[in-house]
Design an enzyme around this catalytic site. Structure first.
Site, PDB file in Angstrom:
ATOM      1  N   LYS A 183       0.894  -1.163   0.000  1.00 23.06           N
ATOM      2  CA  LYS A 183       0.000   0.000   0.000  1.00 23.06           C
ATOM      3  C   LYS A 183       0.933   1.215   0.000  1.00 23.06           C
ATOM      4  CE  LYS A 183      -2.987   3.179   1.584  1.00 23.06           C
ATOM      5  NZ  LYS A 183      -2.029   4.169   2.091  1.00 23.06           N
ATOM      6  N   GLY A 244      -2.878   4.151  13.581  1.00 19.12           N
ATOM      7  CA  GLY A 244      -3.084   3.369  12.355  1.00 19.12           C
ATOM      8  C   GLY A 244      -2.752   1.906  12.577  1.00 19.12           C
ATOM      9  N   GLU A 264       5.113  -1.946  13.683  1.00 17.95           N
ATOM     10  CA  GLU A 264       6.139  -1.192  14.410  1.00 17.95           C
ATOM     11  C   GLU A 264       5.584   0.204  14.534  1.00 17.95           C
ATOM     12  OE1 GLU A 264       8.930  -2.446  15.637  1.00 17.95           O
ATOM     13  OE2 GLU A 264       8.568  -4.411  14.733  1.00 17.95           O
ATOM     14  N   CYS A 301      11.084   7.350  14.807  1.00 17.10           N
ATOM     15  CA  CYS A 301      10.363   6.624  15.858  1.00 17.10           C
ATOM     16  C   CYS A 301      11.259   6.405  17.067  1.00 17.10           C
ATOM     17  CB  CYS A 301       9.886   5.295  15.303  1.00 17.10           C
ATOM     18  SG  CYS A 301      11.210   4.404  14.501  1.00 17.10           S
TER      19      CYS A 301
END
Ligand code: NAP
Length: 529
Positions: A183, A244, A264, A301
């Site tokens: 995606k 999400g 993750e 992150c």
């Protein structure tokens, strides 16, 4: 050169629904061409094609798949300046960073090609038959890892090359023998198209079917949900926000046949400043800390969002230096307007909390029209941090909170209260580490990677890397999304009992043609049987 097409098993599908364009976050200009929303029929077409290609891919030789990965590295490189230019326009990431990230993506292709050629990753295990054993004969039992089938991959906006269309997830899934449906990230769809074409070129050069790979665009959540829900999908890899990730994880779990979902997600990556380190080098650590907080406009992150130290003159020196370095950081454009707005909203909420003080901020004003973010460093006390949940949530961007603890016990109490994290860092002397072994014991239960005298930003994609952690940092704490260990998300053990030698997978046959390390009757060996 870009068409805006969905690329399904090599077929071009023109966008015909809900058109959208990429936006240059620096100039706010729309970029050509138009992309569009994929639908359930296209998702089905991509996954049916992937299913059809599964046997060809998984029975292809190890050398074919390794060569494909070599070619993929070459094809990424062959996209040249055009790839860098488009990624820069879509993400505002500086050229130097993009060149570095491209190197990491190509390095990952080489890493997995090497892993395949060496062969031991497949963990072949052989227990030979003992027909004379009493009271019951022992059968011949052999086990090896096999690919799970078609997988769906979602990349994050902050790593368009290394955690995207050609990132670790795609590379290790194809290496394992799993066809991939990606995606595309709607913040950099043009980059996704260029990289997808590189994948097809590499597949064709290696003689593998186009149907091993598809890439679908979409800006709504419907297409992602559809891909996760589709009965052909056997596993999902996701890098992105907790919001999400959790939504898609629940979709994967609610299927009639639930599938593994490897998410993750975000993290606050606490940093513990132990007394010995602050005494030795408070100013130096402060400079490195601001470097880590502001690297990539804080869009990592592994960004150190919370720092803890014992109230002391040395912590005061640290704060003063952090403030001075923060002032020198020029505001920079974030990945897209949405992330910048979330940063502004998140830090605005912090600013309303009593007991939180600003230590330093970029001296220059950010240009809001160019989605720029200023560095913002705050300080507070542990009781304020503990009583305000908002302060313990990831705000994606160049901000961080330094927390004064009254005692080491307070620091330990905070560590004990942590949710799962990708990383934690400890700054100290070797003596500090020995004295505060209890802190390490706590962090071992909370995080995926513990860093001594450094920061979590800058991940080395190697064999020993673990990029993951207990929920909510990741959906499954055992698995990593970076490094060679990431391949284990897309395989499962299959055991063969009593098989004739020539009907076994190559890696389990007596001759050990791959030359891999195998466990034979409990002992590791590369020898043939
Ligand atoms: P994101 O907004 O969660 O997007 C990631 C991908 O998931 C996009 O393709 C997005 O599509 C899709 N998606 C998001 N929510 C969805 C839903 N409910 N249903 C279906 N699809 C959904 O994350 P991002 O902005 O790209 O990246 C920033 C975040 O990623 C930060 O929180 C950061 O900490 C995290 N991150 C984690 C790691 C790690 O390794 N742990 C690495 C890098 C970044 P749409 O855009 O169409 O929603």
């Amino acid at each position: 050169m870009l068409t805006g097409h969905h690329l399904i098993a090599g077929r071009e599908a023109a966008p015909d629904h809900a058109p959208f364009q990429a936006l240059n976050p620096t100039t706010n200009q729309k970029l050509e061409p138009f992309f569009g929303e994929a639908n359930a029929e296209l998702a089905d077409e991509a996954l049916q094609a992937a299913d059809g290609a599964f046997d060809s891919l998984r029975t292809s030789s190890v050398e074919t798949r390794a060569t494909f990965l070599d070619y993929l590295g070459e094809e990424i490189m062959a996209l040249g300046e055009a790839l860098l230019e488009r990624a820069h326009q879509e993400t505002a990431l500086p050229m130097a960073r993009l060149i570095g990230e491209r190197g990491r993506a190509i390095g990952q292709c080489k890493l997995f090609a090497g892993l395949l050629r060496e062969g031991s990753w497949a963990q072949a295990s052989i227990d030979r038959a003992m027909p004379e054993r009493v009271p019951a004969p022992k059968p011949d039992v052999r086990r090896i890892l096999q690919p799970v089938g078609p997988v769906v991959i979602f990349g994050a906006s902050n790593f368009p090359f290394a955690i995207g269309v050609v990132g670790t997830d795609t590379v290790c899934a194809l290496a394992a023998g799993c066809p991939v449906v990606v995606k595309a990230h709607p913040a950099h769809p043009g980059t996704c198209e260029m990289l997808s074409r590189a994948v097809f070129n590499a597949l064709r050069r290696a003689g593998l079917p186009d149907a091993c790979f598809s890439m679908l665009h979409g800006r709504s959540h419907e297409i992602g949900t559809e891909l996760v829900r589709h009965p052909i999908t056997q596993a999902v890899a996701f890098t992105g926000s907790l919001h999400g990730g959790r939504a898609l994880m629940d979709v994967a779990a609610a299927r009639p046949h639930p599938i593994p979902f490897y998410g993750e997600m975000g993290s606050i990556n606490p940093v513990f400043l132990l007394p010995g380190a602050l005494k030795e080098r408070a100013a130096g650590i402060a400079e490195a800390y601001i470097g880590s907080v502001t690297m990539g406009v804080g869009q990592f992150c592994t960004n150190p969002a919370i720092v803890l130290g014992i109230k002391s003159p040395e912590l005061g020196t640290f704060l003063e230096n952090a403030g001075q370095h923060a002032a020198k950081v020029a505001p920079q454009t974030m990945l897209h307007r949405g992330i910048c707005e979330a940063y502004e909203a998140g830090t605005a909420v912090w600013s309303t909390i009593g007991g939180l003080k600003k230590v330093g901020t970029s001296a220059a004003e950010p240009n809001n029209d160019a989605s720029q973010a200023a560095c913002r460093i705050f300080t507070t006390t542990l009781d304020v941090l503990e009583s305000n949940e908002e302060l313990r949530r990831e705000v994606f961007g160049p901000c961080s909170i330094v927390t004064e603890c009254a005692t080491l016990e307070e620091m330990l109490r905070f560590a004990n209260s942590l949710e799962g994290q990708l990383t934690a860092a400890i700054h100290g002397t070797a003596e500090d580490l020995r004295t505060h072994a209890a802190l390490i014991r706590v962090l071992e239960r909370k995080v995926g990677r513990i860093i001594f005298n450094g920061f979590g930003t800058g991940i080395e994609p190697c064999t020993s890397m673990h990029h993951g952690g207990p929920y909510p940092a990741a959906s499954h704490s055992f698995y990593t999304s970076i490094g060679t260990g990431s391949i284990y998300r897309f395989v499962r053990p299959v055991c063969y009992q009593g098989f004739p030698d020539d009907c076994l997978p190559l890696g389990l046959q007596n001759a050990n043609l791959p030359g891999a390390m195998r466990l034979v009757d409990g002992s590791l060996t590369r020898d043939a049987i």
